[in-house]
Design a protein around this motif. Structure first.
Motif, mmCIF file in Angstrom:
data_model
loop_
_atom_site.group_PDB
_atom_site.id
_atom_site.type_symbol
_atom_site.label_atom_id
_atom_site.label_comp_id
_atom_site.label_asym_id
_atom_site.label_seq_id
_atom_site.Cartn_x
_atom_site.Cartn_y
_atom_site.Cartn_z
ATOM 1 N N SER A 138 -80.757 23.750 49.847
ATOM 2 C CA SER A 138 -80.870 24.647 48.202
ATOM 3 C C SER A 138 -80.669 23.285 48.037
ATOM 4 O O SER A 138 -80.382 22.147 48.948
ATOM 5 N N GLY A 139 -81.515 23.054 47.089
ATOM 6 C CA GLY A 139 -81.741 22.337 46.274
ATOM 7 C C GLY A 139 -81.959 22.529 44.551
ATOM 8 O O GLY A 139 -81.982 23.338 44.440
ATOM 9 N N GLY A 192 -85.130 17.464 31.425
ATOM 10 C CA GLY A 192 -83.854 18.015 30.998
ATOM 11 C C GLY A 192 -83.315 19.309 31.123
ATOM 12 O O GLY A 192 -82.480 19.715 30.987
ATOM 13 N N THR A 193 -84.595 19.380 32.104
ATOM 14 C CA THR A 193 -85.166 20.676 33.040
ATOM 15 C C THR A 193 -84.365 20.583 33.637
ATOM 16 O O THR A 193 -85.198 20.415 35.322
ATOM 17 N N VAL A 194 -82.986 21.530 34.497
ATOM 18 C CA VAL A 194 -83.179 21.617 36.048
ATOM 19 C C VAL A 194 -83.564 22.947 36.535
ATOM 20 O O VAL A 194 -83.550 24.000 35.886
ATOM 21 N N THR A 237 -72.704 24.566 39.304
ATOM 22 C CA THR A 237 -71.914 25.770 39.239
ATOM 23 C C THR A 237 -72.441 26.829 39.575
ATOM 24 O O THR A 237 -72.160 27.788 40.165
ATOM 25 N N VAL A 238 -74.430 26.378 40.085
ATOM 26 C CA VAL A 238 -74.620 27.365 40.580
ATOM 27 C C VAL A 238 -74.358 27.402 42.058
ATOM 28 O O VAL A 238 -74.516 28.536 42.733
ATOM 29 N N PHE A 239 -74.721 25.976 43.122
ATOM 30 C CA PHE A 239 -74.240 26.164 44.624
ATOM 31 C C PHE A 239 -73.659 26.857 44.975
ATOM 32 O O PHE A 239 -73.128 27.733 46.093
ATOM 33 N N PRO A 240 -72.016 26.736 44.320
ATOM 34 C CA PRO A 240 -70.093 27.294 44.793
ATOM 35 C C PRO A 240 -71.263 28.632 44.318
ATOM 36 O O PRO A 240 -70.577 29.688 46.036
#
Length: 222
Positions: free
Chosen positions: A142-143, A149-151, A122-125
């Protein structure tokens, strides 16, 4: 003596009133405070109501969702990808139909196809939707990494672009997953899905730079 008794009586009354006030405040806070589970259920209910309202009002697919809820749009997009089997695509342009475009990313097996690309993230878009391409001359990176469990997200832009505040309002395209094929890198499922054919979005959602929560994570590329 009589004065002392009256004074003492007043002090007792004030003390009791103070106690009632404190107890009432405590009880109100106790009963008004909602658990995270209850808040999530109420939020999902509001999202479902918004989806139903859009379905009832739209005359055809691909119209804009009138988002008027108090929650971050990213949470709404997450609900759509996790519970409604939708994919996302971000762009600074408004299209009725997404046409396949030639990608150019040699770092991934799936990165060089002529296709419509979509993701469950949901972040990249949002990041790619709010980019003002007219102010960017050079590479944009972007990466995403996930550990325990932490993104964690990382973004990069040329210094010349960052100095111009290269952001504008954009569009998130909400797409039916059934129109896409999952991609794999090194035998493992990637976060990307592709379609070799034009895709009509189920809906569109307007986003602004304020909807991107990782603005402070965008680093300068020399």
């Amino acid at each position: 003596m009589e004065l002392q008794k009256k004074t003492h009586h007043c002090q007792v009354v004030l003390f009791l009133l103070y106690g009632v006030f404190c107890y009432t405040g405590f009880m109100n806070n106790t009963f008004e405070r909602k658990s995270p589970e209850v808040e999530a259920m109420e939020r999902d209910h509001d999202f479902e109501q918004l989806i139903n309202s859009y379905e009832q009002d739209k005359s055809e697919a691909g119209q804009y969702i009138e988002y008027n809820l108090p929650y971050p749009k990213e949470l709404f997009l997450k609900y759509l990808t996790e519970k409604k089997d939708f994919l996302l695509h971000g762009s600074g342009e408004d299209f009725d139909t997404l046409e396949p475009q030639q990608a150019n990313d040699a770092h991934k097996e799936s990165g060089n196809k002529k296709a419509v690309y979509a993701v469950t993230d949901t972040v990249f878009p949002i990041f790619y939707a709010i980019k003002d391409r007219g102010k960017i001359n050079g590479s944009v990176t972007s990466g995403r990494t996930e550990k325990d469990g932490t993104v964690t997200y990382e973004f990069g832009m040329p210094k010349s672009a960052i100095e111009q505040n290269p952001y504008k309002d954009g569009v998130i395209y909400i797409l039916n997953k059934s129109d896409f094929t999952p991609e794999y890198d090194d035998g493992e499922p990637s976060n990307e899905w592709t379609s070799a054919h034009p895709v009509k979005p189920w809906a569109k959602l307007k986003v602004t730079p304020e909807d991107f929560q990782y603005m402070d994570k965008v680093i300068t590329l020399e």
